[in-house]
Write an enzyme that holds these catalytic residues in place. Structure first.
Site, PDB file in Angstrom:
ATOM      1  N   ARG A  51      -2.865  -5.959  -8.130  1.00 61.25           N
ATOM      2  CA  ARG A  51      -2.199  -4.756  -7.652  1.00 61.25           C
ATOM      3  C   ARG A  51      -2.815  -3.545  -8.332  1.00 61.25           C
ATOM      4  O   ARG A  51      -3.610  -3.688  -9.265  1.00 61.25           O
ATOM      5  CB  ARG A  51      -0.680  -4.847  -7.892  1.00 61.25           C
ATOM      6  CG  ARG A  51      -0.397  -5.375  -9.311  1.00 61.25           C
ATOM      7  CD  ARG A  51       0.731  -4.762  -9.983  1.00 61.25           C
ATOM      8  NE  ARG A  51       0.656  -3.335 -10.059  1.00 61.25           N
ATOM      9  CZ  ARG A  51      -0.065  -2.660 -10.951  1.00 61.25           C
ATOM     10  NH1 ARG A  51      -0.819  -3.288 -11.840  1.00 61.25           N
ATOM     11  NH2 ARG A  51      -0.058  -1.349 -10.972  1.00 61.25           N
ATOM     12  N   GLY A  52      -2.419  -2.355  -7.845  1.00 63.20           N
ATOM     13  CA  GLY A  52      -3.077  -1.135  -8.312  1.00 63.20           C
ATOM     14  C   GLY A  52      -4.204  -0.841  -7.328  1.00 63.20           C
ATOM     15  O   GLY A  52      -4.970  -1.752  -6.962  1.00 63.20           O
ATOM     16  N   ALA A  53      -4.302   0.426  -6.911  1.00 62.09           N
ATOM     17  CA  ALA A  53      -5.215   0.777  -5.815  1.00 62.09           C
ATOM     18  C   ALA A  53      -6.670   0.326  -6.055  1.00 62.09           C
ATOM     19  O   ALA A  53      -7.267  -0.344  -5.203  1.00 62.09           O
ATOM     20  CB  ALA A  53      -5.120   2.281  -5.553  1.00 62.09           C
ATOM     21  N   ARG A  94      -1.870  -4.415   2.576  1.00 63.92           N
ATOM     22  CA  ARG A  94      -1.036  -3.331   2.007  1.00 63.92           C
ATOM     23  C   ARG A  94      -1.512  -2.010   2.616  1.00 63.92           C
ATOM     24  O   ARG A  94      -2.706  -1.699   2.543  1.00 63.92           O
ATOM     25  CB  ARG A  94      -1.146  -3.287   0.472  1.00 63.92           C
ATOM     26  CG  ARG A  94      -0.513  -4.499  -0.204  1.00 63.92           C
ATOM     27  CD  ARG A  94      -0.302  -4.264  -1.684  1.00 63.92           C
ATOM     28  NE  ARG A  94       0.892  -3.497  -1.950  1.00 63.92           N
ATOM     29  CZ  ARG A  94       1.224  -3.033  -3.153  1.00 63.92           C
ATOM     30  NH1 ARG A  94       0.416  -3.236  -4.189  1.00 63.92           N
ATOM     31  NH2 ARG A  94       2.343  -2.361  -3.333  1.00 63.92           N
ATOM     32  N   GLN A 200       6.578  -2.631 -13.150  1.00 58.24           N
ATOM     33  CA  GLN A 200       5.170  -2.579 -13.562  1.00 58.24           C
ATOM     34  C   GLN A 200       5.007  -1.867 -14.908  1.00 58.24           C
ATOM     35  O   GLN A 200       4.087  -2.166 -15.660  1.00 58.24           O
ATOM     36  CB  GLN A 200       4.320  -1.861 -12.503  1.00 58.24           C
ATOM     37  CG  GLN A 200       4.078  -2.653 -11.230  1.00 58.24           C
ATOM     38  CD  GLN A 200       5.111  -2.340 -10.169  1.00 58.24           C
ATOM     39  OE1 GLN A 200       6.248  -1.991 -10.487  1.00 58.24           O
ATOM     40  NE2 GLN A 200       4.732  -2.456  -8.908  1.00 58.24           N
ATOM     41  N   ASP A 241      -2.293   6.250  -5.065  1.00 61.16           N
ATOM     42  CA  ASP A 241      -2.691   5.255  -4.056  1.00 61.16           C
ATOM     43  C   ASP A 241      -3.414   5.898  -2.882  1.00 61.16           C
ATOM     44  O   ASP A 241      -4.228   5.258  -2.225  1.00 61.16           O
ATOM     45  CB  ASP A 241      -1.468   4.482  -3.572  1.00 61.16           C
ATOM     46  CG  ASP A 241      -1.031   3.509  -4.647  1.00 61.16           C
ATOM     47  OD1 ASP A 241      -0.312   3.916  -5.576  1.00 61.16           O
ATOM     48  OD2 ASP A 241      -1.471   2.342  -4.593  1.00 61.16           O
ATOM     49  N   ASN A 251       2.002   7.810  -4.671  1.00 63.94           N
ATOM     50  CA  ASN A 251       1.915   6.898  -5.821  1.00 63.94           C
ATOM     51  C   ASN A 251       3.249   6.149  -5.884  1.00 63.94           C
ATOM     52  O   ASN A 251       4.159   6.394  -5.073  1.00 63.94           O
ATOM     53  CB  ASN A 251       1.637   7.680  -7.110  1.00 63.94           C
ATOM     54  CG  ASN A 251       1.305   6.759  -8.277  1.00 63.94           C
ATOM     55  OD1 ASN A 251       0.468   5.867  -8.148  1.00 63.94           O
ATOM     56  ND2 ASN A 251       1.963   6.929  -9.406  1.00 63.94           N
TER      57      ASN A 251
HETATM   58  O1  MRU Z   1       2.684  -1.501  -5.999  1.00 61.27           O
HETATM   59  P1  MRU Z   1       1.616  -1.332  -7.041  1.00 61.27           P
HETATM   60  O2  MRU Z   1       1.966  -1.958  -8.347  1.00 61.27           O
HETATM   61  O3  MRU Z   1       0.263  -1.762  -6.526  1.00 61.27           O
HETATM   62  O4  MRU Z   1       1.543   0.238  -7.279  1.00 61.27           O
HETATM   63  C1  MRU Z   1       0.556   0.748  -8.121  1.00 61.27           C
HETATM   64  C2  MRU Z   1       0.610   2.216  -8.304  1.00 61.27           C
HETATM   65  O5  MRU Z   1       1.420   2.908  -7.738  1.00 61.27           O
HETATM   66  C3  MRU Z   1      -0.455   2.811  -9.173  1.00 61.27           C
HETATM   67  O6  MRU Z   1       0.022   3.943  -9.834  1.00 61.27           O
HETATM   68  C4  MRU Z   1      -1.642   3.228  -8.285  1.00 61.27           C
HETATM   69  O7  MRU Z   1      -2.061   2.158  -7.489  1.00 61.27           O
HETATM   70  C5  MRU Z   1      -2.789   3.708  -9.083  1.00 61.27           C
HETATM   71  S1  MRU Z   1      -3.535   2.401 -10.002  1.00 61.27           S
HETATM   72  C6  MRU Z   1      -4.859   2.981 -10.865  1.00 61.27           C
END
Ligand code: MRU
Length: 346
Positions: A51-53, A94, A200, A241, A251
């Site tokens: 997870r995370g963009a 996603r 998270q 994101d 985000n």
């Molecule tokens: O649902 P997630 O855990 O994938 O959400 C992640 C976030 O919102 C992060 O802040 C975003 O992806 C930036 S990660 C460098």
């Protein structure tokens, strides 16, 4: 156990498999997954095992290369069509983080550039996935370098969700300046919102910072006003994101409220993100698709104990949009930009 060498995602080229640290098991267990199949890759992205963009972008690119290498197709157009079909399935896993679509788009460009034989395309797809993986490390390192001067007079920062090393291949985005400060011996503490519903902040940000020796304190999301009003932090750092052309930023849900609070208390609010998170085709925040997730994430404790009376409705948007005018600056690998300077990034 497979060796990730301190990274979140790796391409095990000799065995042609996608290696991932399963983030749903953290902080309790370190489990590394080795994936080959499309369905298991999609499941890993949807279930937030990765997870995370930036991390899901790299994972999908590596996953697509793994799939392409497994193909026994010899006809080039049929091969390209099959890889594009897989890319479409991964892309749909996603919807909000544009890095996923961006990385898959980069892989599809390899197909568009063409080659005479399928093995040539397979080799080029593998090379491109490895390049995207390596580039992510370098880009995040630069975000850290570029963000560091903004934190010169900071003793502590507040962050939301996890935009650290677990959300990218290494370093992360919002936490990259924190790691850069640590490397230079600057003492900087982090307050981490726990980040309901999937925690998270509590599970991942606290885990990675604690492991790295950065002082970290976790708070309930609804304690953010307390932290800001008491002057406990001198800046807010978050990831993104998807950032629209006008600077509106999607985000993790809760980021928008935090930005309003930061403005109220006069605390600078920085969005740290690579160029690949900017979607200049999307004019403003209203155009950003917001992922709606399973009601059980909100209605139960970690899918186990129910929290709500039966039959009660749940709203579970995974992201929200922070208006550009609440953002002090964007920290990217290309430099630091105010919201009205973003056209320079195009
Ligand atoms: O649902 P997630 O855990 O994938 O959400 C992640 C976030 O919102 C992060 O802040 C975003 O992806 C930036 S990660 C460098």
């Amino acid at each position: 156990m497979y060796d990730l060498q301190g990274e979140t995602v790796r391409f095990d080229v000799p065995h042609n498999r996608l290696l991932l640290l399963d983030q749903t098991r953290l902080p309790g267990e370190t489990v590394v997954l080795a994936l080959h199949g499309l369905e298991e890759m999609v499941e890993a992205i949807r279930a937030l095992r990765v997870r995370g963009a930036p991390a899901i972008g790299v994972a999908a690119a590596v996953g697509l290369a793994v799939r392409a290498n497994e193909s026994e197709e010899t006809d080039v157009p049929a091969f390209c069509e099959a890889v594009r079909r897989d890319a479409a399935v991964l892309r749909a896993a996603r919807p909000t983080a544009v890095n996923l679509a961006w990385a898959l788009g980069e892989m599809e460009r390899v197909l568009s550039a063409g080659a005479k034989r399928v093995p040539d395309l397979q080799r080029k797809l593998t090379e491109r996935a490895l390049e995207l993986h390596a580039a992510d490390v370098e880009i995040c390192r630069k975000i850290g370098e570029n963000g560091l001067p903004l934190l010169k007079n900071c003793r502590a920062v507040l962050t939301h969700c996890n935009a650290g090393r677990l959300a990218a291949v290494r370093y992360g985005t919002a936490l990259a300046p924190v790691y850069a400060a640590k490397e230079r011996g600057q003492r900087l503490a982090v307050y981490a919102d726990e980040t309901r519903p999937l925690l998270q902040g509590a599970r991942l940000t606290a885990y990675e910072l604690h492991e790295a020796g950065v002082p970290v304190t976790v708070l309930c999301d609804n304690a953010a006003a307390y932290v800001l009003s008491k002057g406990l932090v001198q800046a807010v750092l978050v990831g993104a994101d998807r950032i629209a052309a006008n600077g509106d930023t999607a985000n993790k849900v809760g980021t928008g409220g935090l930005a309003v609070l930061a403005r109220h208390y006069g605390v600078p609010f920085y969005v740290c993100a690579p160029r690949s998170t900017f979607d200049f085709a999307c004019p403003c925040g209203e155009g950003i698709p917001i992922e709606q997730r399973d009601a059980r994430e909100v209605g139960s404790l970690w899918f186990r104990e129910p929290l709500l009376p039966e039959g009660v409705g749940v709203l579970n948007p995974a992201f929200d949009v922070t208006k550009a005018d609440l953002i002090t600056a964007f920290v990217t690998e290309k430099g630091v930009f105010a919201p009205d300077e973003l056209s320079a990034l195009r």
